[in-house]
Design an enzyme around this catalytic site. Structure first.
Site, PDB file in Angstrom:
ATOM      1  N   ASP A  54      20.898  18.993  -2.447  1.00  0.00           N
ATOM      2  CA  ASP A  54      19.512  18.647  -2.132  1.00  0.00           C
ATOM      3  C   ASP A  54      19.332  18.500  -0.609  1.00  0.00           C
ATOM      4  O   ASP A  54      18.430  19.105   0.005  1.00  0.00           O
ATOM      5  CB  ASP A  54      19.183  17.317  -2.845  1.00  0.00           C
ATOM      6  CG  ASP A  54      17.700  17.030  -2.931  1.00  0.00           C
ATOM      7  OD1 ASP A  54      16.910  17.889  -2.521  1.00  0.00           O
ATOM      8  OD2 ASP A  54      17.343  15.936  -3.420  1.00  0.00           O
ATOM      9  N   TYR A 114      25.626  12.757  -9.575  1.00  0.00           N
ATOM     10  CA  TYR A 114      25.260  12.320 -10.923  1.00  0.00           C
ATOM     11  C   TYR A 114      26.430  12.286 -11.915  1.00  0.00           C
ATOM     12  O   TYR A 114      26.259  11.877 -13.063  1.00  0.00           O
ATOM     13  CB  TYR A 114      24.099  13.167 -11.460  1.00  0.00           C
ATOM     14  CG  TYR A 114      22.740  12.783 -10.866  1.00  0.00           C
ATOM     15  CD1 TYR A 114      22.627  11.735  -9.958  1.00  0.00           C
ATOM     16  CD2 TYR A 114      21.578  13.466 -11.229  1.00  0.00           C
ATOM     17  CE1 TYR A 114      21.413  11.382  -9.409  1.00  0.00           C
ATOM     18  CE2 TYR A 114      20.340  13.104 -10.674  1.00  0.00           C
ATOM     19  CZ  TYR A 114      20.267  12.068  -9.771  1.00  0.00           C
ATOM     20  OH  TYR A 114      19.054  11.710  -9.237  1.00  0.00           O
TER      21      TYR A 114
HETATM   22  N1  APR Z   1      25.743  24.769  -2.100  1.00  0.00           N
HETATM   23  C1  APR Z   1      26.116  24.826  -3.392  1.00  0.00           C
HETATM   24  N2  APR Z   1      26.531  23.755  -4.081  1.00  0.00           N
HETATM   25  C2  APR Z   1      26.580  22.575  -3.420  1.00  0.00           C
HETATM   26  C3  APR Z   1      26.200  22.433  -2.069  1.00  0.00           C
HETATM   27  C4  APR Z   1      25.770  23.601  -1.399  1.00  0.00           C
HETATM   28  N3  APR Z   1      25.388  23.566  -0.123  1.00  0.00           N
HETATM   29  N4  APR Z   1      26.357  21.126  -1.711  1.00  0.00           N
HETATM   30  C5  APR Z   1      26.825  20.487  -2.804  1.00  0.00           C
HETATM   31  N5  APR Z   1      26.976  21.353  -3.831  1.00  0.00           N
HETATM   32  C6  APR Z   1      27.449  21.129  -5.188  1.00  0.00           C
HETATM   33  C7  APR Z   1      28.300  19.898  -5.440  1.00  0.00           C
HETATM   34  O1  APR Z   1      29.653  20.180  -5.123  1.00  0.00           O
HETATM   35  C8  APR Z   1      28.104  19.684  -6.914  1.00  0.00           C
HETATM   36  O2  APR Z   1      29.030  20.463  -7.677  1.00  0.00           O
HETATM   37  O3  APR Z   1      26.307  20.912  -6.022  1.00  0.00           O
HETATM   38  C9  APR Z   1      26.715  20.204  -7.194  1.00  0.00           C
HETATM   39  C10 APR Z   1      25.697  19.126  -7.498  1.00  0.00           C
HETATM   40  O4  APR Z   1      25.961  17.989  -6.699  1.00  0.00           O
HETATM   41  P1  APR Z   1      24.844  17.057  -6.058  1.00  0.00           P
HETATM   42  O5  APR Z   1      24.185  17.756  -4.922  1.00  0.00           O
HETATM   43  O6  APR Z   1      25.453  15.750  -5.788  1.00  0.00           O
HETATM   44  O7  APR Z   1      23.720  16.954  -7.228  1.00  0.00           O
HETATM   45  P2  APR Z   1      23.677  16.067  -8.575  1.00  0.00           P
HETATM   46  O8  APR Z   1      25.019  15.693  -9.084  1.00  0.00           O
HETATM   47  O9  APR Z   1      22.757  16.806  -9.499  1.00  0.00           O
HETATM   48  O10 APR Z   1      23.002  14.736  -8.097  1.00  0.00           O
HETATM   49  C11 APR Z   1      21.650  14.756  -7.703  1.00  0.00           C
HETATM   50  O11 APR Z   1      22.117  13.809  -5.574  1.00  0.00           O
HETATM   51  O12 APR Z   1      21.639  14.007  -3.375  1.00  0.00           O
HETATM   52  C12 APR Z   1      21.183  13.604  -4.509  1.00  0.00           C
HETATM   53  O13 APR Z   1      18.818  13.897  -4.266  1.00  0.00           O
HETATM   54  C13 APR Z   1      19.931  14.210  -5.060  1.00  0.00           C
HETATM   55  O14 APR Z   1      19.673  12.140  -6.119  1.00  0.00           O
HETATM   56  C14 APR Z   1      19.966  13.513  -6.348  1.00  0.00           C
HETATM   57  C15 APR Z   1      21.406  13.604  -6.770  1.00  0.00           C
END
Ligand code: APR
Length: 315
Positions: A177, A264
């Site tokens: 995000d 999450y």
């Molecule tokens: N490109 C691709 N994948 C990514 C990137 C990127 N630039 N950055 C992180 N990831 C991967 C992580 O390694 C993970 O496997 O995306 C996946 C989802 O991780 P998160 O971003 O932490 O998302 P999520 O687990 O759904 O949690 C959502 O995190 O930052 C907050 O605003 C967001 O509150 C929400 C929560």
């Protein structure tokens, strides 16, 4: 020396993409300073990148000094890169990486001015096209032809839409995000404010602004509470709703991160099974989407997705 480039060679090099897309890492990774120590003293990661570029045939035996003007045209006219084929990329890698052996600042400069990242982005686009072609030629059983697994940063992908693993407020956060908001610029947040949030399992769409992707589909994955709170179904709905929205906007290519598997806490393998199954199901019954990319951030996620894809193909 063989100069063949295969999908495998490309993937090995693309695995280093993040090394060049993180601004903070640039100067650290190429330690041209302090020169009194050793101008070619790289970080471990950067050193293995240089080694791989040589081993994977991206540095080739050709007269790069006679090609310098041509290489310079790609720097001054970045549009030219969009037409570059793989052999041109080999020449560009050779020119910039090899030259760096003799002039410590050259490659650092190419990384600083974004040219090296642009070369990587072109390589990524070629890779996606080859994957697609390969899938069509080989026709993996039970695995839908339009899907592929890619390791790297989703914000770099030149697809119609990337999916954001957002939070209910849609006002940005960490993880993917944060990366998406940073790369898209403040206009994305401004548009998100107009959307008044998003319920878990639902999806909403915005423009991509400074991203290479035209659209961002924001979906909110479930928080993992142990698996008995409807997490699986909620995660499946994220994929279904994102894909439905993509279809409504005539989106042809879309990239998903591993929703919910970061902050999450959803177990990665379980999430990847749901992701792949939902995408396959959707593609069976909807014909408009041409390409779906599962983007894995890091080697272990990539290995996990490939394992699940393989198992599904063989089941
Ligand atoms: N490109 C691709 N994948 C990514 C990137 C990127 N630039 N950055 C992180 N990831 C991967 C992580 O390694 C993970 O496997 O995306 C996946 C989802 O991780 P998160 O971003 O932490 O998302 P999520 O687990 O759904 O949690 C959502 O995190 O930052 C907050 O605003 C967001 O509150 C929400 C929560």
């Amino acid at each position: 020396m063989s100069t063949t480039i295969t999908l495998k060679n490309i993937e090995i090099i693309l695995a280093f993409l993040t090394l060049f897309s993180d601004k903070e890492a640039k100067l650290y990774d190429i330690q041209t300073e302090p020169l009194t120590l050793n101008p070619y003293c790289y970080s471990k990661e950067f050193d293995s990148f240089i080694t791989s570029v040589y081993q994977e045939n991206f540095v080739i035996d050709f007269d790069w000094t006679a090609w310098e003007n041509e290489a310079h045209r790609f720097v001054t006219d970045p549009e030219l890169l969009t037409l570059a084929d793989i052999s041109t990329l080999q020449k560009l890698f050779t020119t910039h990486v090899r030259k760096e052996r003799f002039c410590s600042g050259h490659l650092a400069g190419m990384i600083e001015n974004g040219h090296f990242l642009a070369i990587f982005n072109r390589l990524q686009a070629i890779h996606a096209a080859l994957m697609l072609q390969n899938a069509h030629n080989n026709g993996r059983p039970k695995m839908i032809k339009q899907t592929s697994v890619f390791q790297g940063d989703i914000t770099q992908l030149q697809v119609d839409a990337i999916v954001n693993a957002a939070k209910n407020s849609l006002l940005g956060g960490g993880g993917v995000d944060g990366a998406i908001h940073r790369a898209a610029g403040p206009e994305l947040l401004a548009e998100c404010r107009q959307l008044h949030g998003c319920a878990t399992g639902e999806a909403k769409i915005t423009k991509g602004y400074k991203l290479p992707a035209k659209w961002v589909i924001h979906t909110v994955g479930p928080i993992w509470y142990g698996g008995n709170q409807g997490e699986d179904e909620m995660l499946a709905r994220c994929y279904r709703n994102s894909l439905t929205l993509a279809e409504q906007y005539q989106i042809k290519s879309i990239a998903f991160p591993a929703i919910s598997t970061g902050v999450y806490g959803f177990p990665l393998e379980r999430a990847s099974r749901i992701a792949i199954a939902e995408v396959n199901k959707f593609l069976h019954s909807h014909k408009s989407l041409e390409q779906v990319i599962f983007v894995c951030f890091g080697q272990s996620a990539y290995d996990c997705y490939l394992k699940v894809v393989q198992e599904l193909a063989e089941s």
